[in-house]
Every structure is written in structure tokens, then in C-alpha cells.
Design a protein around this motif. Structure first.
Motif, PDB file in Angstrom:
ATOM      1  N   ASP A 113       0.721  -1.293  -0.323  1.00 31.72           N
ATOM      2  CA  ASP A 113      -0.119   0.132  -0.035  1.00 31.72           C
ATOM      3  C   ASP A 113       0.914   1.482   0.032  1.00 31.72           C
ATOM      4  O   ASP A 113       0.171   2.429  -0.473  1.00 31.72           O
ATOM      5  N   LYS A 151       8.174   8.638  -7.343  1.00 31.24           N
ATOM      6  CA  LYS A 151       7.200   9.576  -7.737  1.00 31.24           C
ATOM      7  C   LYS A 151       6.046   8.959  -9.091  1.00 31.24           C
ATOM      8  O   LYS A 151       4.904   9.287  -8.992  1.00 31.24           O
ATOM      9  N   VAL A 158       5.179   5.942  -9.216  1.00 23.94           N
ATOM     10  CA  VAL A 158       4.197   5.086  -8.965  1.00 23.94           C
ATOM     11  C   VAL A 158       3.357   5.429  -8.155  1.00 23.94           C
ATOM     12  O   VAL A 158       2.318   4.743  -7.592  1.00 23.94           O
ATOM     13  N   PHE A 159       3.420   6.754  -7.593  1.00 22.71           N
ATOM     14  CA  PHE A 159       2.409   7.394  -6.693  1.00 22.71           C
ATOM     15  C   PHE A 159       1.238   7.511  -7.323  1.00 22.71           C
ATOM     16  O   PHE A 159       0.675   7.661  -8.510  1.00 22.71           O
ATOM     17  N   GLY A 160      -0.093   6.868  -6.556  1.00 25.31           N
ATOM     18  CA  GLY A 160      -1.271   6.680  -7.134  1.00 25.31           C
ATOM     19  C   GLY A 160      -1.586   5.090  -7.236  1.00 25.31           C
ATOM     20  O   GLY A 160      -2.563   4.851  -6.910  1.00 25.31           O
ATOM     21  N   HIS A 161      -0.739   4.491  -7.606  1.00 21.48           N
ATOM     22  CA  HIS A 161      -0.772   2.966  -7.596  1.00 21.48           C
ATOM     23  C   HIS A 161      -0.414   2.547  -6.109  1.00 21.48           C
ATOM     24  O   HIS A 161      -1.204   1.581  -5.579  1.00 21.48           O
ATOM     25  N   VAL A 162       0.211   3.296  -5.474  1.00 22.62           N
ATOM     26  CA  VAL A 162       0.661   3.209  -3.781  1.00 22.62           C
ATOM     27  C   VAL A 162       0.731   4.453  -3.361  1.00 22.62           C
ATOM     28  O   VAL A 162       1.128   5.391  -4.191  1.00 22.62           O
ATOM     29  N   SER A 163       0.897   4.691  -2.031  1.00 20.65           N
ATOM     30  CA  SER A 163       1.327   5.866  -1.553  1.00 20.65           C
ATOM     31  C   SER A 163       2.761   5.901  -1.428  1.00 20.65           C
ATOM     32  O   SER A 163       3.551   4.998  -1.338  1.00 20.65           O
ATOM     33  N   ILE A 164       3.356   7.189  -1.298  1.00 24.74           N
ATOM     34  CA  ILE A 164       4.866   7.120  -1.070  1.00 24.74           C
ATOM     35  C   ILE A 164       4.940   8.310   0.106  1.00 24.74           C
ATOM     36  O   ILE A 164       4.158   9.020   0.350  1.00 24.74           O
ATOM     37  N   ASP A 165       6.099   8.087   0.621  1.00 21.36           N
ATOM     38  CA  ASP A 165       6.471   9.548   1.672  1.00 21.36           C
ATOM     39  C   ASP A 165       6.969  10.401   0.440  1.00 21.36           C
ATOM     40  O   ASP A 165       6.718  10.270  -0.662  1.00 21.36           O
ATOM     41  N   SER A 166       7.658  11.591   1.112  1.00 18.38           N
ATOM     42  CA  SER A 166       7.933  12.569   0.410  1.00 18.38           C
ATOM     43  C   SER A 166       9.262  12.128  -0.529  1.00 18.38           C
ATOM     44  O   SER A 166       9.812  11.014  -0.296  1.00 18.38           O
ATOM     45  N   ILE A 167       9.497  12.994  -1.741  1.00 12.23           N
ATOM     46  CA  ILE A 167      10.902  12.517  -2.459  1.00 12.23           C
ATOM     47  C   ILE A 167      12.140  13.222  -1.914  1.00 12.23           C
ATOM     48  O   ILE A 167      12.186  14.194  -2.008  1.00 12.23           O
TER      49      ILE A 167
END
Lengths: 428, 428
Positions: free
Chosen positions: A204, A219, A221-230
Motif C-alpha cells: 500500500d 514519484k 508509481v504514486f497513485g498505484h501506491v502511496s509514497i513518502d516525500s521524494i
């Protein structure tokens, strides 16, 4: 190696020296897009191909076994294990303070409104390999996930040519109770966990630092999964008044600069004397540093000492930079704090050196870089939960407000929205 | 128009019918990349060129004047104004409950650790134009920003060929106290506020819904600014037991479907009788709907009724979908809630129709779409603040723990980190 600027006379030269771009070049973009598409299409085979290409190894086991982890833990220096355990407990303690509670309240005639906080189910924490295989990064990423209640916490870190991963990382994984440790790195690892493959589970959220390929892959894949900041290169600003100890200032700038030739270290001071001493001391001491060459490069490219007319201006300059780490080497740090508007973490006074925050104190060391502290935040428990609104409306309140709500929908030209309310009104 | 699936027999056909891709096609990607690069290079001229191309207008004034806003407000239907005001107060009340507090605690010998919560300074809220110019979206975006304490709240919404923007949006802007209203739309608006131009200020965060060009532009500028989650088409899942009123179920599915041919509406029920009635009623009633054609398209493409063997399975299916909106048309919604793991908002019982949440109740209607409720959250006050860690270490505690922290740094091969601590230890 370290240039002194006068802010009054050289404002724009100084600002352009310390401002760095957040863009990715087209070459990196093409490589990352290719890897993402390939892993999406070919799954495990693509992950193995890139691992062979970049790590020189095609591991049969995708994961480090629990026996290997136990062996690394048993073999580790007991002092190292115990400082990891103590640090981990401090980090967890801090993050427990961050945890948001679900809430609800009642309004009007039987209405209940609320917000439910629930953990993410499965997350992947990226730990860079090579010289930058930092067990502290593992602790800092796992602790907020565990405090949040995430049930499956995975780590991935690139293996070496023998298919082995850093033993220090394994010891930290044991201390933090990581559920599974995978052996992949780079954009291919990000792709595998974002899309899922035959043998790599889709997660997730993906967090953790990495090189520019990893950062861009996150960056993308953001939307497919959540990420922290870049994450960009690390940076520190030290605000020093005349009471500052120049040796502490220099050592903290070195500690930042030794990470990476792209790291930045800036001293802002209202004292010309401090500025000159910092510059002289830096030149005198750099030769004693193990990573002297990296430090020299970083300070020459992204280091500076800037002299301002007063402390208010020093704070303004710091706010313009919005640094990841801000150290206040001043007599009264708590009276300076209200003037600080943007920083990932603030270290108060001469004894709060960044190293303590990096490893031990408790607050997260994953911080917004490259000026993004204007809008991004440290990694936190909030990164590992999601929020769900709860709306429980009553027949009584619907009778009172329903027709006005329906009229609002009519104003937006959404008749079915309005009629959904009126269908109820006819029956209550 | 509305197909009934049996989950036991047609699980994979049903899941593939309701699962939608989050990818952007290459055509959209090229258009958006071109616009972003052009606005970054040419600033206002590029923004005006695209506005002329897409809106048919090259406005002299970039902003709606406060006189125009006041005129629109004065001319508006008083009933509409008052329901906007009442809704806005409900939305603010809900969001006040979300606001995080700064905290600190003390640990060991004089150590203070904490986290400071401060508002973002400047944000831009995108309000789509045309038929989808929703004043409710404006209220839902502005309220959490205002509660957070953001000092400059801007809105942008595309003008028409005469350079005018929706009067309903202006009325809402007045109610919510928006600071400036701009007239641009599309990827060019996102680019202008992300990078800043001569006449458009760079902001810290961009929120709000939009078409796929806007959504992709937001994703591409992530890192230059913060964004909220990437909005896809809207969706509702209704879990209905045998006590559900099929008319309410159908009307709520219509309300979702009328947004957009890409909108999705799914009813999950353990009652074959309810399933059949919902399908029949939908076919009988759609002709009465103003937006019947959109509803028919949406339900045929993305609508479904699925029958499960029991309510536990119904909840499981809903969790697999992770819907933006979830309505529980069941006798005991609070006893079903613990089985729900992923949803943007949950509407409890037959009287909690989605329209109430869309406009009036208080929780935010900007919700995670397209299965992202697994990891994304409703728009909230948390989106409009940032967090800063505070670390105040003492000489006393440094004496106790300093050498262990330095040894940790040595283990990571970062000598300057270790020596920064030891420099202090020599002097305390």
C-alpha cells in the motif's frame, strides 16, 4: 572550500548558490520509465534481470531467511545491538505521541459524525545498499509503521554480487521486528512492490530514501501506491550567534557534508568573527576527516557561510532555504524558534547536534529536503494510517434540512443528487 | 443497463468489471509534459496562449475583482446563499475536530522533544469549470485550509469565452473568504501555480479535482509543490441487506452515475430479492432523470449488482474495491462497521444518503477514488499544515549517552557524525 557571503551585498549570488533544482533529467527519466514498464510487463524475470545487471547477482531466494537474520543478530557486537534497541525504543516513544485518535461527535437531532483512523495493511521500506546501508534508516521507517499498527512491514535492500545484504541492516531488522526482508534495490524494487509480481506482494505504501532512480521511480508509481516525500540530498543550516562554538558548527557541517558530494551545509551568522573562524577551522580540520574528499566537494559546491546584519535576517534567510535540518547555535534558542517558519527539524542549542537526532533522540530522521519543508513533513505515524469519514444521519435531521440540501444539489444541476434526498423525504 | 453478478460463481468477471486502471495514456502524458515545460519556460504568455486555445479567451485581468465577487454574491438567491453558509459552518466544525496540536515532552536529564504544527502559507484550490463548476468543491477545499490557518488561499477556475467564471463559484468564494480568484484552468493553471510566473504566485500546495489533464499535471509537479491525492472518477458502493429500501439504493446509485460516464456505482447484497428489485427499479426510473444518458452509460460500463452468500462476504467484496463512498443500507450499520477496512467515507444506514455528505454534513467530500482508499485519506486539515520536529538536548544527557551515539555513527561508517558528538563530550 567554504565561501563567505555578505547577505546584504550578495543576496542573489548566495541564494542561487544554495538553491538546488528538484528536476530529474531526461536520461534518468527514460531509464526509470523503461524499468517500470518492464517490471509491470514481465514481473519477476525483469526484476531478476535488472538485479543481475546492477548488483551482479541473480538471487534464487528473493528474501533473507529468518535464520540468516537470527545469525546476523547473534553475531553482532552486543554494544551495537543494545544502542540499536535503546534508539528504537526512543523512536517508538516519540512516534506514540504522534498517533491520531479516531473521533466522533453528535450534532442536531441524532446525527453522528466522525473520523476513523486505521493502519495501512502492508508497507515496504526501502533501505539503500552499499556504503549508505544505514541501520538507522531502517529503524526510523519501521517504528512509525509499527506504532501505527501496520500488520505486514517489509524491507527491501539491494544485495551484493554474492546475494548478501548488509548485516547491520539485518540486525536492525531484527530489533525492529520487520516481517520480511527482500534483496532487491533500485527502480526495479520500487516497481515490483508498487505493481506486485508473482513472488513480490503489492504493497500500500513505499517509503525510504534512495538515489535519484529510486526517488523518480517512487514519484512515478504514486497513485498505484502511496509514497513518502521524494528525498533529495541531505542539508543542514546552522544559525550561529556570537556565543556559538565554531568547532561545533564546523563539525556539524562536516557531518552533513560527509554523506554525499551533493549534501549542503550552510552557516548563517550575524557575527563576522564567527564566520571567519568557521571558515578557518573548516579548512584546518577537514584533513582529519576520513571522508575528507566528499566533505571538500560538498562544501565547495553547496556549502557557504553567510553574514547577516542581525538575527532576524538570519531567520529570514533560513526560512527562504527551508532546510531539512536547522541547528540553532544561539544563546536563547527558544526565543528564536517563533521566527522559524520552515524546517524539517530544529535542533535547539549547542548540545543538540544533528547526530543525536539522526540516530537516537526519537524524532524521525526522514525529513523533507531541498526546500520542501515549506510543505512536506517528517515521516510520521500519519504516513502509515488512513482516515475514513463516518456520517450517520437521522430521519429527524433529514426532515429538517433535507429540502435545503436538495435545493443545493439543484443549484449544481445534479437532479439525481436532489431526488435521492427527496425520495427519503417522501417516506420519513 | 445494470448487470447482476453472483459473487460465488462470477468472482473474477465481477472484479475485472469493477476494477479500473489508474494509468494515464501516452497522449495525455505528451500534452501535459508539453504544457508544463512551456509554462515553465514562457510563463504568463504560455498560460494565456493555452487559455485562448482551450477556453477561447485571452483575459486581460488574471483575477476576478472583489467587486465582481461582491456583485455575484448580492445577486445570488438568498436561499442558496444561506444554505452555502450553513454548509460551510458544518464543514468548518468537522474540520476543527481534525486539527492536530503541537506537542512536547521531556525525557531524561533536561531533554525536550516535540513536534510543532504550523500552517502552509499559500495554497491554490482548483475548481473545475463548465458543468462541473461545483461551489461545494470550493467550500470543501477552502474550509480545511482556513481551519489550518493558511494565510493566502487562492482559487482558480477556468473562464468561459467571455472571460467570465461561474457565478455560483464566486458566491461560494465569498462565503468561504477566499483571498484571490484566478481565471485559469487545465494543466496550464497547475503549471503556473506550481512554478510561479510573472503574475501568478508560486504556491506551496495545490488541491482540488479536475479532468485527467489536471490530475496528471498535479502528479507531475509533485515535489515542486505538495498536492492532495490524484482524483479519478467518482464511485459508490452500497451494501444492502434485506431491510434496504431499493428505491434509496437506486437513487443513490443514480446520484453517483450522473456525475460522469466514468463514474461507478455498485450494489453488494446478500439478498437476491433486493438485487432483482434494484435492477428492475433502476430500469424503470432512469427515464425520469435529467441526466439519464450519462447515468445509463455509467451504469452499463461501471455499474453492477453483486449477490454474496452473506454479509461478511459483502464486506470482503467492498474491502477489495476500497470504494470512495460506501453506504451501509443495513439494519445495524454500526455492527457492520468493524468489518469495513477500506473506504473514503462510510454512510451509516438508509437516511445517510451520499448527497448529504456531498454538500452539507461536514466531513470532506474530497475522497480517495479508484481503490486508493487502501492508503489515501479524505482531504483534511492535515493537508494544510506541516510538522517540524523539535530536539533540545542537554549537556547532562549528552554526557550519559553521547559515546554510545558516537559508536552508532562509527558503525555506519560516518566518522564526522561521531566526531561531532565527541567534540561536545570533550567540552562538557
Amino acid at each position: 572550500m567554504l565561501r563567505i557571503f555578505s547577505y546584504a551585498d550578495e543576496e542573489s549570488a548566495f541564494m542561487s548558490h544554495v538553491t538546488r533544482s528538484v528536476s530529474f533529467d531526461a536520461g534518468v527519466q527514460n531509464v526509470v520509465d523503461g524499468i517500470l514498464a518492464d517490471v509491470a510487463a514481465r514481473g519477476d524475470e525483469a526484476v531478476l534481470d535488472y538485479t543481475e545487471k546492477f548488483q551482479g547477482c541473480r538471487p534464487e531466494a528473493f528474501e533473507v531467511s529468518s535464520e540468516e537474520i537470527d545469525t546476523a543478530f547473534a553475531a553482532a557486537d552486543p554494544g551495537f545491538r543494545s544502542v540499536l534497541e535503546e534508539a528504537y525504543e526512543n523512536i517508538r516513544e516519540f512516534h506514540r505521541h504522534e498517533a491520531d485518535k479516531s473521533f466522533f461527535y453528535e450534532q442536531g437531532d441524532g446525527v453522528i459524525l466522525g473520523q476513523r483512523v486505521t493502519p495501512l495493511e502492508r508497507v515496504m521500506l526501502y533501505v539503500p545498499g552499499g556504503k549508505a546501508a544505514y541501520p538507522s534508516s531502517l529503524l526510523m521507517n519501521v517504528a512509525p509503521a509499527k506504532v501505527a499498527g501496520v500488520s505486514e512491514v517489509y524491507v527491501t535492500t539491494p544485495c551484493d554480487a554474492e546475494g548478501k545484504v548488509s548485516e547491520h541492516v539485518l540486525v536492525a531488522a531484527k530489533v525492529a521486528g520487520v516481517d520480511r526482508v527482500f534483496k532487491f534495490g533500485g527502480a526495479q524494487a520500487i516497481a515490483a512492490f508498487a505493481f506486485g509480481t508473482e513472488r513480490v506482494p503489492k504493497v500500500d505504501k513505499i517509503t525510504g530514501p534512495g538515489n535519484k532512480y529510486v526517488a523518480l521511480a517512487k514519484k512515478q508509481v504514486f497513485g498505484h501506491v502511496s509514497i513518502d516525500s521524494i528525498a533529495g540530498p541531505s542539508e543542514v543550516v546552522v544559525i550561529a550567534d556570537r556565543t556559538a562554538d565554531p568547532e561545533f558548527v564546523v563539525m556539524d557541517m562536516f557531518a552533513q557534508a560527509e554523506h554525499d558530494p551533493d549534501a549542503a551545509a550552510v552557516c548563517i551568522t550575524d557575527s563576522v568573527e564567527v564566520a571567519v573562524k568557521v571558515k578557518e577551522l573548516a579548512e584546518a580540520m577537514v584533513g582529519k576527516m576520513v571522508r575528507a574528499e566528499v566533505i571538500r566537494q560538498a562544501l565547495a559546491s553547496n556549502g557557504a557561510v553567510v553574514v547577516t546584519k542581525d538575527m532576524a535576517t538570519a531567520c529570514e534567510v533560513s526560512n527562504r532555504i527551508a532546510p531539512e535540518h536547522l541547528e540553532l547555535h544561539v544563546a536563547e534558542p527558544w526565543s528564536v524558534l517563533p521566527s522559524i517558519r520552515h524546517a524539517g527539524a530544529v535542533f535547539m542549542g549547542s548540545y543538540s547536534c544533528e547526530t543525536i537526532g539522526d540516530y537516537f533522540a526519537g524524532p524521525n530522521h526522514t525529513l523533507p529536503t531541498n526546500g520542501t519543508a515549506r510543505f512536506f513533513s517528517p515521516l510520521s505515524v500519519r504516513d502509515f494510517v488512513k482516515y475514513t469519514s463516518i456520517i450517520s444521519y437521522s430521519a429527524g435531521e433529514l426532515r429538517k434540512t433535507g429540502e435545503r440540501i436538495a435545493a443545493f444539489a439543484d443549484h449544481e444541476g445534479l437532479q439525481a443528487h436532489a431526488e435521492a434526498v427527496r425520495a427519503r423525504l417522501r417516506k420519513v
